[in-house]
Design an enzyme around this catalytic site. Structure first.
Site, PDB file in Angstrom:
ATOM      1  N   TYR A 121      60.499  30.114  71.602  1.00 19.59           N
ATOM      2  CA  TYR A 121      60.462  30.077  70.136  1.00 19.59           C
ATOM      3  C   TYR A 121      61.856  30.271  69.544  1.00 19.59           C
ATOM      4  O   TYR A 121      62.015  30.832  68.465  1.00 19.59           O
ATOM      5  CB  TYR A 121      59.449  31.102  69.593  1.00 19.59           C
ATOM      6  CG  TYR A 121      58.073  30.922  70.216  1.00 19.59           C
ATOM      7  CD1 TYR A 121      57.290  29.824  69.869  1.00 19.59           C
ATOM      8  CD2 TYR A 121      57.598  31.800  71.183  1.00 19.59           C
ATOM      9  CE1 TYR A 121      56.050  29.621  70.461  1.00 19.59           C
ATOM     10  CE2 TYR A 121      56.358  31.605  71.776  1.00 19.59           C
ATOM     11  CZ  TYR A 121      55.593  30.524  71.402  1.00 19.59           C
ATOM     12  OH  TYR A 121      54.369  30.323  71.994  1.00 19.59           O
ATOM     13  N   CYS A 144      72.998  30.853  53.737  1.00 18.86           N
ATOM     14  CA  CYS A 144      72.940  31.528  52.435  1.00 18.86           C
ATOM     15  C   CYS A 144      71.560  32.104  52.147  1.00 18.86           C
ATOM     16  O   CYS A 144      70.824  31.609  51.287  1.00 18.86           O
ATOM     17  CB  CYS A 144      73.363  30.550  51.351  1.00 18.86           C
ATOM     18  SG  CYS A 144      75.003  29.903  51.687  1.00 18.86           S
ATOM     19  N   ARG A 195      55.598  32.096  76.030  1.00 19.17           N
ATOM     20  CA  ARG A 195      56.658  33.099  75.979  1.00 19.17           C
ATOM     21  C   ARG A 195      56.927  33.766  77.325  1.00 19.17           C
ATOM     22  O   ARG A 195      58.075  33.945  77.727  1.00 19.17           O
ATOM     23  CB  ARG A 195      56.261  34.166  74.965  1.00 19.17           C
ATOM     24  CG  ARG A 195      57.357  35.153  74.604  1.00 19.17           C
ATOM     25  CD  ARG A 195      56.798  36.292  73.751  1.00 19.17           C
ATOM     26  NE  ARG A 195      55.986  35.829  72.654  1.00 19.17           N
ATOM     27  CZ  ARG A 195      56.451  35.511  71.448  1.00 19.17           C
ATOM     28  NH1 ARG A 195      57.733  35.661  71.182  1.00 19.17           N
ATOM     29  NH2 ARG A 195      55.651  35.066  70.502  1.00 19.17           N
ATOM     30  N   GLY A 227      49.681  34.195  75.563  1.00 18.99           N
ATOM     31  CA  GLY A 227      49.857  35.379  74.738  1.00 18.99           C
ATOM     32  C   GLY A 227      50.477  36.587  75.401  1.00 18.99           C
ATOM     33  O   GLY A 227      50.762  37.574  74.724  1.00 18.99           O
ATOM     34  N   TYR A 252      59.798  37.108  61.703  1.00 13.35           N
ATOM     35  CA  TYR A 252      58.920  38.211  62.110  1.00 13.35           C
ATOM     36  C   TYR A 252      59.636  39.555  62.140  1.00 13.35           C
ATOM     37  O   TYR A 252      59.088  40.514  62.690  1.00 13.35           O
ATOM     38  CB  TYR A 252      58.384  38.003  63.541  1.00 13.35           C
ATOM     39  CG  TYR A 252      57.872  36.654  63.918  1.00 13.35           C
ATOM     40  CD1 TYR A 252      56.825  36.049  63.223  1.00 13.35           C
ATOM     41  CD2 TYR A 252      58.403  35.989  65.033  1.00 13.35           C
ATOM     42  CE1 TYR A 252      56.335  34.817  63.629  1.00 13.35           C
ATOM     43  CE2 TYR A 252      57.903  34.757  65.438  1.00 13.35           C
ATOM     44  CZ  TYR A 252      56.874  34.177  64.727  1.00 13.35           C
ATOM     45  OH  TYR A 252      56.386  32.963  65.129  1.00 13.35           O
TER      46      TYR A 252
HETATM   47  C1  LIG Z   1      51.171  29.291  71.162  1.00  9.02           C
HETATM   48  C2  LIG Z   1      49.983  29.098  72.024  1.00  9.02           C
HETATM   49  C3  LIG Z   1      50.010  29.524  73.356  1.00  9.02           C
HETATM   50  C4  LIG Z   1      51.176  30.238  73.975  1.00  9.02           C
HETATM   51  O1  LIG Z   1      51.349  31.521  73.479  1.00  9.02           O
HETATM   52  P1  LIG Z   1      52.455  32.487  74.156  1.00  9.02           P
HETATM   53  O2  LIG Z   1      52.336  33.723  73.376  1.00  9.02           O
HETATM   54  O3  LIG Z   1      53.756  31.820  74.014  1.00  9.02           O
HETATM   55  O4  LIG Z   1      52.049  32.666  75.589  1.00  9.02           O
HETATM   56  C5  LIG Z   1      48.906  29.259  74.133  1.00  9.02           C
HETATM   57  N1  LIG Z   1      47.810  28.613  73.634  1.00  9.02           N
HETATM   58  C6  LIG Z   1      47.756  28.207  72.360  1.00  9.02           C
HETATM   59  C7  LIG Z   1      46.554  27.508  71.876  1.00  9.02           C
HETATM   60  C8  LIG Z   1      48.829  28.433  71.516  1.00  9.02           C
HETATM   61  O5  LIG Z   1      48.755  28.030  70.239  1.00  9.02           O
END
Ligand SMILES: *Cc1c(COP(=O)(O)O)cnc(C)c1O
Length: 417
Positions: free
Chosen positions: A373, A345, A279, A242, A319
């Site tokens: 992504y 389109c 990410r 995250g 988003y």
């Molecule tokens: C998508 C996801 C991640 C990775 O999230 P990032 O924001 O790309 O770091 C980690 N763990 C789980 C369970 C996810 O679904």
């Protein structure tokens, strides 16, 4: 150019490491995803160094970018993997990933996926409901195996990110509610074919502040301490992924500061720490190279119609996400404000709004921060073959996925007899 360690101008021409993007466009065509091996390696090493002497495992979230070459570079660096499907399991194994470093997340694992992961002897299943736990126990029994499990607990923390990528609030579909976690851990202990190994959470994506991570970690640690005091042994604590990256004006914590804050929060506890970054490992290691097809000057707006579209890079449409758009050749001339749009389109098919650029037909543009992504969310909408992908390594360019053909795209379809 700060933030993009491997993409920089040399004499007004944008390069990926030592290779000109003009040469890449000429050889491989556009649209084309371009990744830097050096940038990917640097990001992984920043995570790994930040953990220093601490027992840890970095499990790259495969869904961010699942190209075999990306997975292979990370596997060679010693990375583990966080998968969310049987398809991702096959990719990791094919790319040389170690199954003993794979954790399996996701709310809807089906029976075949469970069987395949048990057969591969993965490190851990991150369980998201009691029903899933019972099904896994059943399947493990049929296979005469014991499934290693963590419960993914929903800490009810506001990640302060886009609602579509916030996962740790109690109204989200993810994880087991905090109030039920203890009961289900004790239920798991009574099952013959699962073995409790960890505790897991993941609160969302593109977090630009450290506080929600710490709040979630503290909630997990409280639970962990309670479970241990009740005689359950928790070998690892998985704090999810995250961490955000800089797309525009964001200032997310550095990888180093983020990891340091997690380590301080965990303190003297002996559990191995797992994290699942997606990410923050790959986002700024890739760009999408595209060419201007047409310029169109409507009464109130200028459009630059490029050959990449929402099927190639869905984040702006999905988003309203921002990606920096850079000219591959910097040139003098009149600057106009453009809506940079694709050929699909849909009015939602845009790459960037209100960008100040000096443009002519056939110019090349680089859509930055497209490593995460981007390709992994791409589709064939409008029967558009998916883009080529290349990885630059110093002065060498490797084609890591050939551009799709229309024949491949329609190969499994059939008309009625
Ligand atoms: C998508 C996801 C991640 C990775 O999230 P990032 O924001 O790309 O770091 C980690 N763990 C789980 C369970 C996810 O679904």
């Amino acid at each position: 150019m700060s933030g993009f360690i491997s993409f920089a101008y040399q004499h007004d021409q944008l390069f990926a490491e030592s290779v000109s993007l003009i040469d890449i466009a000429n050889e491989f065509g556009t649209p084309c995803y371009v990744y830097s091996r050096a940038a990917l390696t640097a990001a992984y090493q920043e995570f790994s160094r930040a953990f220093a002497g601490r027992d840890h495992l970095i499990c790259y979230a495969v869904k961010a970018n699942s190209n075999l070459a990306i997975l292979n570079v990370l596997a060679r660096l010693g990375s583990g993997f966080d998968i969310v499907s049987g398809g991702e399991l096959q990719r990791v194994l094919k790319a040389g990933g170690n199954p003993r470093k794979i954790v399996f997340s996701g709310v809807g694992k089906n029976q075949e996926e469970m069987r395949a992961a048990l057969a591969a002897d993965i490190l851990c299943f991150n369980i998201e409901s009691e029903m899933e736990l019972l099904r896994l126990n059943q399947i493990a029994q049929e296979m005469n195996k014991v499934a290693p499990v963590s419960l993914r607990v929903n800490p009810d923390v506001d990640a302060k990110t886009h609602p579509y990528i916030s996962t740790g609030l109690k109204e989200n579909k993810f994880g087991i509610p905090m109030a039920e976690a203890e009961r289900i851990y004790h239920a798991a202990r009574e099952l013959s074919h699962v073995h409790i190994t960890g505790l897991d959470c993941h609160i969302g994506s593109q977090l630009t502040e450290i506080d929600p991570f710490i709040e979630a970690s503290n909630k997990m640690l409280n639970l962990l301490d309670r479970l241990e005091s009740q005689g359950l042994h928790i070998a690892h604590l998985d704090l999810g992924g995250g961490l955000g990256i800089r797309y525009n004006q964001e200032s997310p914590p550095s990888i180093k500061d983020y990891v340091a804050a997690l380590c301080v929060t965990v303190g003297q506890r002996k559990q191995r720490i797992l994290i699942e970054p997606g990410r923050s490992l790959v986002g700024n290691t890739g760009l999408l190279l595209t060419r201007v097809e047409y310029l169109k000057h409507a009464p109130h707006r200028n459009f630059a119609i490029v050959d990449a579209a929402m099927n190639d890079l869905m984040r702006p449409a999905l988003y309203d996400a921002y990606h920096e758009i850079l000219p591959v050749i910097k040139k003098a001339g009149a600057v106009s404000t453009y809506q940079v749009v694709g050929p699909v389109c849909e009015t939602g098919d845009f790459i960037g709004h209100d960008r100040k650029l000096t443009l002519a037909k056939d110019d090349l543009l680089a859509v930055m921060s497209a490593g995460a992504y981007g390709m992994s969310m791409s589709s064939n909408y409008n029967t558009r073959p998916r883009a080529a992908e290349v990885m630059v390594d110093g002065d060498t360019v490797h084609l890591i996925r050939a551009r799709e053909t229309i024949e491949q795209l329609i190969a499994s379809e059939k008309v009625l007899d």
